[in-house]
Design an enzyme around this catalytic site. Structure first.
Site, PDB file in Angstrom:
ATOM      1  N   ASP A 311     -27.159  -9.672 -42.242  1.00  0.00           N
ATOM      2  CA  ASP A 311     -25.760  -9.617 -41.833  1.00  0.00           C
ATOM      3  C   ASP A 311     -25.314 -11.015 -41.415  1.00  0.00           C
ATOM      4  OD1 ASP A 311     -24.935  -7.018 -42.190  1.00  0.00           O
ATOM      5  OD2 ASP A 311     -25.764  -6.334 -40.293  1.00  0.00           O
ATOM      6  N   ASP A 640     -26.792  -2.872 -37.999  1.00  0.00           N
ATOM      7  CA  ASP A 640     -26.546  -2.527 -36.604  1.00  0.00           C
ATOM      8  C   ASP A 640     -25.730  -1.255 -36.421  1.00  0.00           C
ATOM      9  OD1 ASP A 640     -24.122  -3.401 -37.531  1.00  0.00           O
ATOM     10  OD2 ASP A 640     -23.968  -5.125 -36.197  1.00  0.00           O
ATOM     11  N   ASP A 644     -25.602   2.118 -41.346  1.00  0.00           N
ATOM     12  CA  ASP A 644     -26.645   1.234 -41.871  1.00  0.00           C
ATOM     13  C   ASP A 644     -28.015   1.900 -41.857  1.00  0.00           C
ATOM     14  OD1 ASP A 644     -24.897  -0.847 -42.336  1.00  0.00           O
ATOM     15  OD2 ASP A 644     -25.179  -1.726 -40.348  1.00  0.00           O
TER      16      ASP A 644
END
Length: 944
Positions: A311, A640, A644
């Protein structure tokens, strides 16, 4: 708060495994010691000791018994250390929650300290910390599949249940209760704790769950299989040697005793324990480095990772959002800027395009007030002064909420608008989802009168309520029909103005800003565009170096983000994921929509060379993981959010954020980053590689010792020589082989060259040709030196205590020098940092002290049948045995490819240093021969 001790004593503590009364380590070791005495080989030696007593040889029996006691005690201590290391892993990921106590909100509150009567706050992604009665909620849905097996999220509400007297409702019918261990899939709410710990529904079935044993990792299974093979081969060799020795005239009792002692020493029964301790200590070391590995099998997989999908926000960047740029169509040709750093509203100013500070009476404030008003109303974060609970000794944080929402709220506080939420009554909230890419809040003023002119102009409903929304510019602007003018009035929003707003958002994104659009209106179908806010989140310090280090080690780094193309590319350039060479070679980026348009069967080929994926939803992460795995990659995926979890579970290594991640993501992940820092991933991968190499190091040491002991005894038997070592001395060698010196090799610090080594294949054998080469050559030299000393001492053909003591001391000294050489597979002994592994130094020092006691301490002399040696004898033995280091140096300097497990990694680094190649040029060096040939051609073309 004063009633907490009473409630805790009445209802218990909120843990599923209450602490038991502490047991003395001595008692635990004693119990393990008694178990060790039941091992078959130990029982055989005890039988031989009993037979010695029957034959009138009590001294030998006593010596065997004492030696066995020492061996079994060392094994018991090893097992105790292994269990204690594994116990420490249980509490590496402490569960926290948000609780309201004494009127103050305490975030990151330890769930184990909850008591019945506490009020907790639940939000999307939280794990429910105890059984709780719902007080109120907004679209609160809970995933109860772990408890009830229900596949679909269950909607929870505060309404009471119709209960039949004398009959408890089923768990699936209790719609106003959230249960411990379940996960909040959407919405938010407040709930009152009604049961904790073992009194919860989950706690009632925990005892049956705890009966299920953990599966062994593939590495542990390989080690077990290796141990079994070595045991079979060693047993066959020992049995054959014993038969030959007996046929050649050795005494039956002596033959049996030495054979069994040799089996105890040669068979690496301590190998599985060494591996478990090494993995467990590696996990604890990673935890100190802020990477929390949840299960031992994950450690070995870290060294196999070939792709890291990271990310952007919070991992590659600092996750400290600060609003920097403002835009409203009331002033279509200019943008406004905000000063200040972090979440402190004081000392900040708003400036126009000419950097002129806006005053409270500036006309621009009318249009900007709508922007700031929406930013504060469509928000669930809070900014307050730090408060301290003196009775509990805990400080509550001044800021709570997501970084993006905090940045928006602080921006509103920097303006004259401030936080409007206390003046409004929230009617409805539609949470943000990755599919809709926006969030809406419906609210009305408590006084039924709007203080801001733009909101008053937009309100045309009977209940005086408005929708306030924020989200991705494309998603919000497409729903807008008007925009806020300079006077605050609504003006029609044309397609040209929409295009201008979108173009401005792209320009902001090119600067690396994360851009959100804000709007308001009486209905979601007719919104008024308030403007754009661009937020800065700079890259973390050292992220460029960490990306570079991973790429040098053959690990590709991909950025996977929900931000726009421009923002993603800008941050990727700053982080070193993209560079000019990538663009020259045609490397590009892909969006989530692009991924949707590519057929699944072609996706793995289509993403080749792509390093940045933008506007990506969680479903795209899952597709990306599967496509990469189809190409044979070992994928580490970060995440997070709630959605996900699927991608984290599907990846080879799921990595969740410890600070900003949801409990759902942490549950699905294999590794939790306590600091959300990308550099921690780099360190964890390095540790994973290092642990595996360390296992090979102590395995090479153990194999060389086993080979040497067996070979020496076999050669002596074939040549008709007496046994060079007696049974007790052989058992002492077993202590060194399986004891502290071997285990300390497993905690050797990770060398930088380890990170440069290419990722390991899961199917790679634990025993390699280089390792066998090192083990066999070391064993051959040890056997030669030991038998040379034995032959020199054996002048009259009769074995004396001096003969066996000289032989014994030579073997042990060679073994200790060999242990030092085994600290690295590619560095010579003088290149290894002597003090880098203090555990090894303590282990060697302890072994030397023990060896000296065996030789010079009278009671132990009787046990091990040794005699004191002169200073000249010791000097001679040390000089002779140190030649093991000379052999190791020759191997590593002149036969690198034959004995070094990491020859390619070291050669790679040398090429890079010599020719100054960058990471992109060097990334293809490790691997097949064709790639190496291509690199040689590139090197030949470099200017000299």
């Amino acid at each position: 708060t004063p009633s907490i001790p009473r409630l805790r004593s009445l209802y218990g503590i909120n843990v599923l495994h209450p602490p038991t009364a502490p047991t003395s380590p001595i008692l635990i070791i004693l119990q393990s010691f008694l178990v060790q005495l039941k091992e078959p080989l130990i029982l055989m030696l005890l039988a031989s000791a009993g037979l010695s007593i029957l034959l009138g040889n009590a001294s030998d029996a006593i010596s065997i018994a004492i030696a066995l006691t020492i061996v079994s005690l060392v094994a018991a201590v090893q097992e105790y250390r292994s269990e204690k290391a594994l116990e420490k892993l249980i509490d590496l990921v402490p569960h926290t929650c948000t609780v309201v106590r004494d009127g103050s909100v305490q975030d990151h509150f330890p769930a184990c300290e909850l008591v019945v009567g506490d009020l907790i706050l639940l939000s999307t992604g939280d794990r429910v910390p105890a059984d709780c009665r719902v007080v109120d909620g907004v679209e609160l849905k809970v995933d109860e599949s772990s408890l009830t097996g229900e596949n679909h999220p269950v909607k929870k509400c505060e309404r009471g249940l119709s209960v039949v007297p004398g009959k408890n409702p089923a768990l699936t019918e209790q719609r106003n209760v959230v249960f411990m261990g379940t996960l909040v899939s959407s919405g938010r709410g407040r709930a009152l704790v009604i049961a904790v710990g073992e009194q919860t529904e989950f706690g009632k079935i925990h005892s049956s769950l705890s009966m299920v044993s953990e599966k062994k990792s593939p590495l542990q299974l390989k080690i077990d299989e290796l141990g079994q093979r070595l045991a079979v081969l060693s047993s066959m060799a020992i049995a054959g040697m014993a038969i030959v020795g007996w046929l050649m005239g050795r005494g039956f009792l002596e033959t049996v005793t030495i054979a069994v002692s040799l089996a105890v020493a040669a068979i690496p029964e301590g190998l599985p324990i060494c591996v478990t301790v090494t993995l467990a200590l590696g996990v604890l070391r990673m935890a100190k480095g802020r990477a929390i590995v949840k299960k031992l099998p994950v450690v070995e997989s870290l060294g196999c990772v070939t792709v890291v999908c990271s990310d952007k926000t919070g991992t590659l960047t600092q996750n400290e959002m600060t609003a920097r740029s403002l835009y409203t169509l009331a002033y279509p040709y200019s943008t406004f800027s905000l000063t200040g750093i972090g979440y402190t509203p004081q000392g900040s100013t708003i400036c126009d395009a000419t950097s002129t500070k806006l005053s409270k009476s500036s006309p621009e404030n009318v249009a900007l007030s709508a922007l700031f008003g929406v930013a504060s109303l469509c928000n669930n974060s809070s900014v307050s002064a730090t408060n301290t609970n003196s009775q509990e000794g805990r400080s509550g944080p001044a800021f709570t909420g997501q970084p993006t929402e905090l940045a928006l709220l602080v921006a509103a506080l920097k303006s004259s608008v401030g936080d409007l939420r206390p003046e409004y009554h929230r009617v409805q909230e539609i949470p943000f989802t990755s599919e809709r890419k926006r969030m809406e809040v419906k609210a009305r003023p408590v006084s039924s009168h709007y203080n801001l002119e733009p909101f008053a102009a937009a309100c045309d409903t009977s209940d005086q309520s408005l929708y306030f929304t924020k989200g991705m510019p494309e998603a919000v602007i497409s729903e807008c029909t008007h925009f806020t003018s300079k006077t605050g009035a609504r003006r029609p929003l044309s397609d040209d103005l929409k295009s201008r707003a979108l173009e401005t958002s792209r320009k902001m994104a090119v600067k690396g800003l994360r851009v959100l659009a804000l709007a308001y209106g009486s209905s979601l179908e007719s919104l008024t565009f308030a403007g754009l806010i661009g937020m800065e989140d700079p890259p973390r310090d050292g992220v460029v170096q960490n990306v570079s280090a991973l790429r040098r080690g053959g690990v590709k780094v991909l950025m996977v983000t929900g931000d726009s193309r421009e923002t993603a590319m800008t941050i990727a350039h700053r982080c070193g994921i993209l560079d000019e060479l990538d663009e020259e070679r045609g490397a590009s980026v892909l969006s989530g929509d692009d991924l949707d348009a590519i057929p699944v069967k072609n996706l793995s080929q289509a993403i080749s060379g792509i390093r940045v994926f933008y506007r990506v939803a969680p479903k795209h992460k899952l597709s990306l993981v599967r496509a990469l795995q189809k190409r044979g990659e070992v994928v580490a995926m970060t995440g997070d959010g709630v959605n996900d979890a699927t991608a984290l579970k599907a990846s080879d290594i799921g990595i969740a954020m410890g600070k900003g991640g949801t409990d759902v993501a942490k549950e699905a992940a294999d590794v939790v980053l306590a600091d959300d820092d990308f550099s921690t991933i780099t360190k964890a991968i390095g540790e994973g590689k290092g642990i595996f190499f360390n296992i090979r190091h102590f395995l090479a040491f153990q194999l060389s010792t086993s080979f040497a002991a067996l070979s020496m005894q076999c050669i002596a038997t074939i040549l008709g020589l007496p046994s060079p070592l007696n049974a007790m001395q052989i058992l002492w060698i077993n202590i060194i082989m399986d004891g502290p010196p071997a285990q300390s090799l497993g905690v050797e610090p990770v060398d930088k060259s380890v990170l440069r080594a290419k990722p390991r294949n899961h199917d790679d054998p634990i025993v390699t040709k280089p390792m066998l080469f090192r083990a066999v050559t070391s064993a051959a030299l040890i056997v030669f030196l030991t038998l040379k000393v034995f032959a020199n001492e054996l002048d009259d053909g009769h074995v004396t205590r001096r003969d066996t003591t000289m032989t014994f001391m030579t073997f042990v000294n060679c073994d200790l020098f060999n242990a030092y050489a085994c600290r690295s597979s590619h560095f010579a002994f003088y290149e290894i940092d002597f003090f880098s592994n203090t555990a090894f130094l303590y282990a060697i020092a302890g072994s030397i002290m023990g060896q000296l006691l065996v030789v010079y301490f009278p009671p132990l002399q009787e046990v091990f049948q040794t005699t004191s040696l002169s200073l000249w004898d010791m000097t001679y033995i040390i000089s002779l045995s140190s030649s093991v280091l000379m052999l190791d140096t020759l191997r590593k300097k002149f036969f690198t490819r034959c004995c070094a497990d990491m020859a390619e990694g070291v050669a790679l680094d040398k090429k890079k240093d010599d020719y100054g190649l960058d990471d992109v040029q060097i990334s293809g060096f490790m691997g097949k021969k064709a790639k190496r040939m291509k690199m040689r051609k590139q090197i030949a073309m470099l200017p000299i």
